[in-house]
Design an enzyme around this catalytic site. Sequence first.
Site, PDB file in Angstrom:
ATOM      1  N   ASP A 189     -16.673 -23.254 -13.953  1.00 10.13           N
ATOM      2  CA  ASP A 189     -16.724 -24.138 -12.797  1.00 10.13           C
ATOM      3  C   ASP A 189     -15.300 -24.500 -12.371  1.00 10.13           C
ATOM      4  O   ASP A 189     -14.456 -24.845 -13.215  1.00 10.13           O
ATOM      5  CB  ASP A 189     -17.508 -25.395 -13.180  1.00 10.13           C
ATOM      6  CG  ASP A 189     -17.653 -26.366 -12.036  1.00 10.13           C
ATOM      7  OD1 ASP A 189     -18.401 -26.052 -11.095  1.00 10.13           O
ATOM      8  OD2 ASP A 189     -17.026 -27.440 -12.087  1.00 10.13           O
ATOM      9  N   GLU A 206     -15.273 -19.943 -10.361  1.00 11.11           N
ATOM     10  CA  GLU A 206     -14.970 -20.383  -9.002  1.00 11.11           C
ATOM     11  C   GLU A 206     -13.456 -20.444  -8.845  1.00 11.11           C
ATOM     12  O   GLU A 206     -12.799 -21.276  -9.461  1.00 11.11           O
ATOM     13  CB  GLU A 206     -15.580 -21.763  -8.754  1.00 11.11           C
ATOM     14  CG  GLU A 206     -17.093 -21.769  -8.702  1.00 11.11           C
ATOM     15  CD  GLU A 206     -17.633 -23.160  -8.422  1.00 11.11           C
ATOM     16  OE1 GLU A 206     -18.377 -23.315  -7.446  1.00 11.11           O
ATOM     17  OE2 GLU A 206     -17.315 -24.084  -9.193  1.00 11.11           O
TER      18      GLU A 206
END
Length: 913
Positions: free
Chosen positions: A512, A542
């Site tokens: 993340d 990400e």
Amino acid sequence: MVIRKSTGAAVAACLLVSTAPARAAADLATCNTDGFQAVLSPAASAYDARAAWLDRRSLAWPGAAPDAIYRLYHSATSAIVARSGAPVRGADGGLALKPTPAAIPAAFAWLGKGPVLALNPQDEARMAALHKGQLVLVREDAQGNVLASTEVQSAGALDDLYAGAERVPDLGATPARRSTTFKLWAPTAGNVAVCTYDSGSGRARAVTPLRFDSATGVWSATLPANLDGKYYRYAVDVYANGSGIVRNLVTDPYAVSLTTDSRRAYIADLAAPRLKPAGWDHSRAPAKVLAQTDMSIYELHVRDFSVNDASVTAANRGKYTAFTERDSNGMRHLAALARAGLTDVHLLPVYDIGSVPEAHCDVPDAARLRGLPPDSDVQQQLVGLTRQTDCYNWGYDPYHYSAPEGSYSTDPADGARRIVELRQMVMALHGIGLRVGMDVVYNHTFLGGQAGKSVLDRIVPGYYHRLDATGAIERSTCCDNTATEHRMMGKLMTDSVELWTKHYRIDSFRFDLMGHQPRATMEALQRRVDAAAGRHVNLIGEGWNFGEVANGARFVQASQLALNGSGIGTFSDRGRDAVRGGGAGDAGRDMVARQGYVNGLSYDPNGSAAATRDDLLKAADLVRVGLAGSVRTYPLTTRDGTVRKLEELDYAGQPAGYASAPGETVNYVENHDNQTLYDLNALRLPLATATADRARVQMLAAAINAFSQGVAYFHAGFDILRSKSLDRNSFDSGDWFNRLDWTYRDNYFGTGLPPAADNGKDYALLRPLLANPALKPAPADIAFARDTFRDLLAIRAGSTLFRLRTADEIAERLRFYNTGPDQVATVIVGRLDGSGYAGAGYRSVLYLINVDKVAQKIAVPAEAGRSYRLHPVQDRAEAGDQRVREARYDKASGTFTVPARTAVVFVEGMSER
């Protein structure tokens, strides 16, 4: 001493015991106080931590300052008072500092410009000890009066002083045959003791002081007993800015398991037979992924998977153990996807999270929810009543990074049970042919500072989190940002991923907000986990570039543009936005107006905005960017007829092509964030669009994703038209808005207005859509999507041409037709050359994706004379999309006829290899 009980984020004083500077060692009374914090010496004054240590001997004063006298005051009892215009009081002493001509290093440029100050050489040896108390940096006049004062951020000094701590291999609790060793990195602590317990709720059995190693900053003790299966906490005496010298009773950042609600850490040898499910030693992941581009991923939340599945035993619903029920509807669904070609299930966070009660949680009255109108706001009100006490959260609120979450266990009070059951889940998924990935969130913690559910800051205050120039914790990620650029936070992340890889056989990881971490740290992590696993562990994440670290402000980031060449994959927003339209942050009328390639841009307007043919051509080019893996060097004939490399195409001011190899690109059109694609299409497709066509549009997006070079990533339920009743952010929306129906009867569109916090401003827009029964798909529409999706997976899995390994292979083997200014803009045509390519299956593969409402004929003279036939998967009687068999190829002219809203694959011959 002030005793404080910490509950949630608040810490409230409740009993004054003593404020004497002398302090006794932690005792059993300390160990037996839940939520314990004792203030041993209250802070005389609080200061901003504006200055920062650059290394062990130099620090930066905040901002420009005229010539003055600089002094570093220290106090073991946090008694310093530094008021402007008066001399410093309460200090144990002060060290003179001298300005140097050195500039602030680039890694600390975020501090701003200011003088660099250096300790006198004779004072350097004292600093390790002085970091255990209060340090205040003061600028004085010639008379010793304070002109300005500040505390000093410590990370730069601690990383320099204790660099050897990175090599300590066994932080945490390590049981052996006749002993148990405890190790905690706490270099600024004055005292550390370990409290041990026989159970997760009983009274302490012993309290043992730990010894300090001045070389590493590690406190340790070895007890002469194997405490495997027992519990522990640490009592840490440490200085915390604004609080003074405090004694924190805290769990371990390296805890491998916990008791209910994370109150105590669990001692476990993760290699012990008692923690292994039957068959664990011989269980292995399926060997489906030989290269990163082989990955086809299904992103799944543990609770979503089974909590709504009546075919699962009631006690197992929402739990790890639901995955062990192989005959449940959900497991049958996953097994069918695995047979079709899915390789990985990626689980939303399963480490210990801070926001969900593990033992007793509330559930809204489902019967009342079901009886409400589809556009009512009562559903979200009822869900909101239990939001703080229900069982639901996505889990992006890490509490303990290396311990399994207890709310998914059938017995969270038992530290062993959650370990065994998580392993059972992994075994069960491996057993049906799926690898297991984890979504990990090392970029922030649930809480920081001296809050009750803070761990890191209560052990080494001010170190593990990224601070701004004023000393406040950065929160650009949503929460308290961690500083993985600091040695021991980077080590904690790497050690944690290694643990999950080695002891739970996790096959891949999704990071993340990975762009908030250094590229160098991620590459070092890759090497470590590969070595530990004895195989390559796939890393994706990400790579968004934002916040205080944006554009390399603090380090070279693990972000899209900075990671190319690393082999680590990042999610691509290029194809995502082109396919579905708009961007991740769309709100209000933009959710309707910003149509994309599959849902009507220019060719099927919804009346909200006037899109041009050129807008459609731009989107078509970006779709091709995604199909080519977003690699930098691929040459594309663009909408104006020129040939340009993908890195020369613009995407929102960035190069559209950003990867060096296709494995560095993760293609997706929907994940847990934002609205589902079905919900976006409820907003963007014209209202008159039939639900059968809505299902077809969803599968056009699936086809683009399946045919794109790189990693294919899908959100659970995407294949069955999942709706969250238009919720744009369902992270805390409870089971009601996050349900999945593995019986394929309902997609849960129109089950109430979504929670007001994130959606209320758009209720006037959402309400009539939810109330419109014509937007709710029939079971036949869901079945069509389910079966078509599996066919697309099978087509991708059946040929390595959809999973090319290198940018050179893509340039050599992928060719787009129907490009340039005269193209039929609603049709994408791609040809893959399989000649001599291992695993290609065919001499050539040609796919056509027609997003238009009408059939299209595309002349490709270069393909005339070939012996193309419909792909066998699409040509069989039970194919998911029956319309594909209406597609035609005219050999004489090379003309292809593609039905409306259909993705068709033609193949030629068999591969030569």
